[in-house]
Scaffold this motif. Sequence first.
Motif, short mmCIF file in Angstrom:
data_model
loop_
_atom_site.label_atom_id
_atom_site.label_comp_id
_atom_site.label_asym_id
_atom_site.label_seq_id
_atom_site.Cartn_x
_atom_site.Cartn_y
_atom_site.Cartn_z
N UNK A 145 0.27 -1.25 0.73
CA UNK A 145 -0.17 0.28 -0.25
C UNK A 145 1.07 1.59 -0.17
N UNK A 146 2.51 0.81 0.88
CA UNK A 146 2.82 2.11 0.36
C UNK A 146 2.97 2.80 -0.63
N UNK A 147 3.67 1.78 -1.37
CA UNK A 147 4.48 1.65 -2.98
C UNK A 147 3.31 2.05 -3.93
N UNK A 148 2.09 1.72 -3.25
CA UNK A 148 1.44 2.37 -4.34
C UNK A 148 0.28 3.65 -4.15
N UNK A 149 0.48 3.93 -2.58
CA UNK A 149 0.48 5.11 -2.67
C UNK A 149 1.50 6.42 -3.11
N UNK A 150 2.70 5.90 -3.13
CA UNK A 150 3.81 6.19 -3.87
C UNK A 150 3.35 7.03 -5.42
N UNK A 151 2.83 5.25 -5.81
CA UNK A 151 2.55 5.98 -7.03
C UNK A 151 2.01 7.13 -7.67
N UNK A 152 0.63 6.81 -6.81
CA UNK A 152 -0.82 7.32 -6.99
C UNK A 152 0.33 9.26 -6.99
N UNK A 153 0.44 9.48 -5.92
CA UNK A 153 0.67 11.11 -4.97
C UNK A 153 1.19 11.30 -6.71
N UNK A 154 1.97 10.71 -7.93
CA UNK A 154 2.52 10.79 -8.59
C UNK A 154 1.91 10.89 -9.59
N UNK A 155 -0.01 10.61 -9.72
CA UNK A 155 -0.56 10.25 -10.63
C UNK A 155 -0.33 9.02 -11.83
N UNK A 156 0.40 8.72 -11.68
CA UNK A 156 0.86 7.42 -12.47
C UNK A 156 -0.48 6.30 -12.61
N UNK A 157 -1.05 6.09 -13.22
CA UNK A 157 -2.40 5.24 -13.34
C UNK A 157 -2.16 4.63 -14.19
N UNK A 158 -1.25 3.98 -15.12
CA UNK A 158 -0.89 3.31 -15.45
C UNK A 158 0.14 1.15 -15.04
N UNK A 159 0.56 1.55 -12.94
CA UNK A 159 0.80 0.73 -12.66
C UNK A 159 -0.11 -0.32 -12.98
N UNK A 160 0.53 -1.76 -12.74
CA UNK A 160 0.38 -3.16 -12.79
C UNK A 160 1.13 -4.04 -11.59
N UNK A 161 -0.02 -3.90 -10.23
CA UNK A 161 0.54 -5.19 -9.67
C UNK A 161 0.30 -6.70 -9.38
#
Length: 419
Positions: A145-161
């Motif tokens: 979740x921490x990593x995910x929110x980092x990506x979200x904060x940058x506005x990245x919308x295409x990250x796959x987990x």
Amino acid sequence: MSFQAPKGVPEYFPPRSATFLAVRAAFATAAQNAGYSYIEVPVFEDTELFARGVGESTDVVTKEMYTFADRGGRSVTLRPEFTAGVMRSTLEHGLHHGQLPVKLWTTGPAFRYERPQAGRYRQLQQFNVEAIGTEDPAVDAETIAVAWSGYQALGLSQVRLLLNTLGCKQCRPAYRAALQDFLRGLDLDEATRERIEINPLRVLDDKRPEVRAQVENAPLITDHLCASCKAHHDRVRSLLEDLGVPWEDAPRLVRGLDYYTRTTYEFDHPLLGAQSGIGGGGRYDGLSEDIGGPPLPGIGFAVGVDRIILAVEAENLSQEAPARVAVYGVPLGEEAARRMFRLVSELRAAGVSADMAFDGKGLKGAMKGADRSGAAYAVILGDRDIAAGAAQVKDLASGDQTSVPLAEIITTLKERLTP
RNA sequence: GUGGGUGUAGCUCAGUUGGCAGAGCGCCAGGUUGUGGUCCUGGAUGUCGUGGGUUCAAGUCCCAUCACUCACCCCA
């Protein structure tokens, strides 16, 4: 100029360096918000730490380390990753003797001697999060979740987990044997056949189509998990579901470092080409013991700052260069330059960012500098103004210019700059 | 370690069958001797990656070499 940066070392300079800091800041904020504290660990360590921590069977250790003898004859290695060093530091300083888990983050360069290509560098920048001393699957989910929110904060919308589990000391050996049996029957090149004996799981992760086709029906770890690993994995997944973090089960996902157990995950970005992994992590329950410590489980991730920058750019999220300063001084003449130098310093002390023209630049050149600095106001000071005890304050957006007494410059600018 | 691509101005790149080294952007100056961002005019900057070869003549063709780059492998 006859020098150039060493091969495979990316450099970030303005305006792009702003994105570098933004990426670090996004993850630092996410980690701090989740109660992780900063730890600063060495860039180089005893070679043996990485050999034992990362694993003798890994490519990272066998052919990618920057290893050298220091002047005292000790073999040291530039860190190829962070986790072994963070664990070593934790054990050395007894951080695990307090309440567990120990939650830490760190960031900086890591080094791997590889052939560079897009998104793969010899000096790579990572951001790491580690939670040491817990087996709670909630912490596995927390790191994700921490990593995910980092990506979200940058506005990245295409990250796959991509999410998988590798089992534990109990269930992995039997699975490993079953997998080896299967793989030995396939038609594979010599290097891959060797890998079957050393680290068979990695064969599953091979990207070559001819290998992929053959491992299509390979036995999967998810069918060989012990009860506790299965429960752990299910728990992580259901917690992610609660958080609304989307993932894909990736039963063939294997990570390249030996210490991983149970939960493993990877973040991918589809716009990056061959090196699409922008982060990865997992559980390392055996690492502490591997390097001579007590049984001490752990979970963490590393994200690649360089690759995230590429992802931010691929999604067109790069921010425009911010204004360097709010106020720019334009002095005309020797005496004005001297007074302006002091005024600029006083503005800075008063919390107003300020810069000025140097080198006795003419008015036109100095105004050009004011424009390029992004300043909201230019302060123009010439002999004429000094005689009148005032300076010209120009609003660079509107072009409006007013005369302001020298004694009131700082308060006037502070006022005007406060929204 | 293996394979492909590319090297020309600060940057991005054009350069024809071998025939005077170019454009855009940026930079500097002037138009406006105390006013930037727009506009107009002008200007500077090149071992054409390096070394050798072919030729009357090479940025262009050949060989070597170096660098960069993409991909395999691996990983962030």
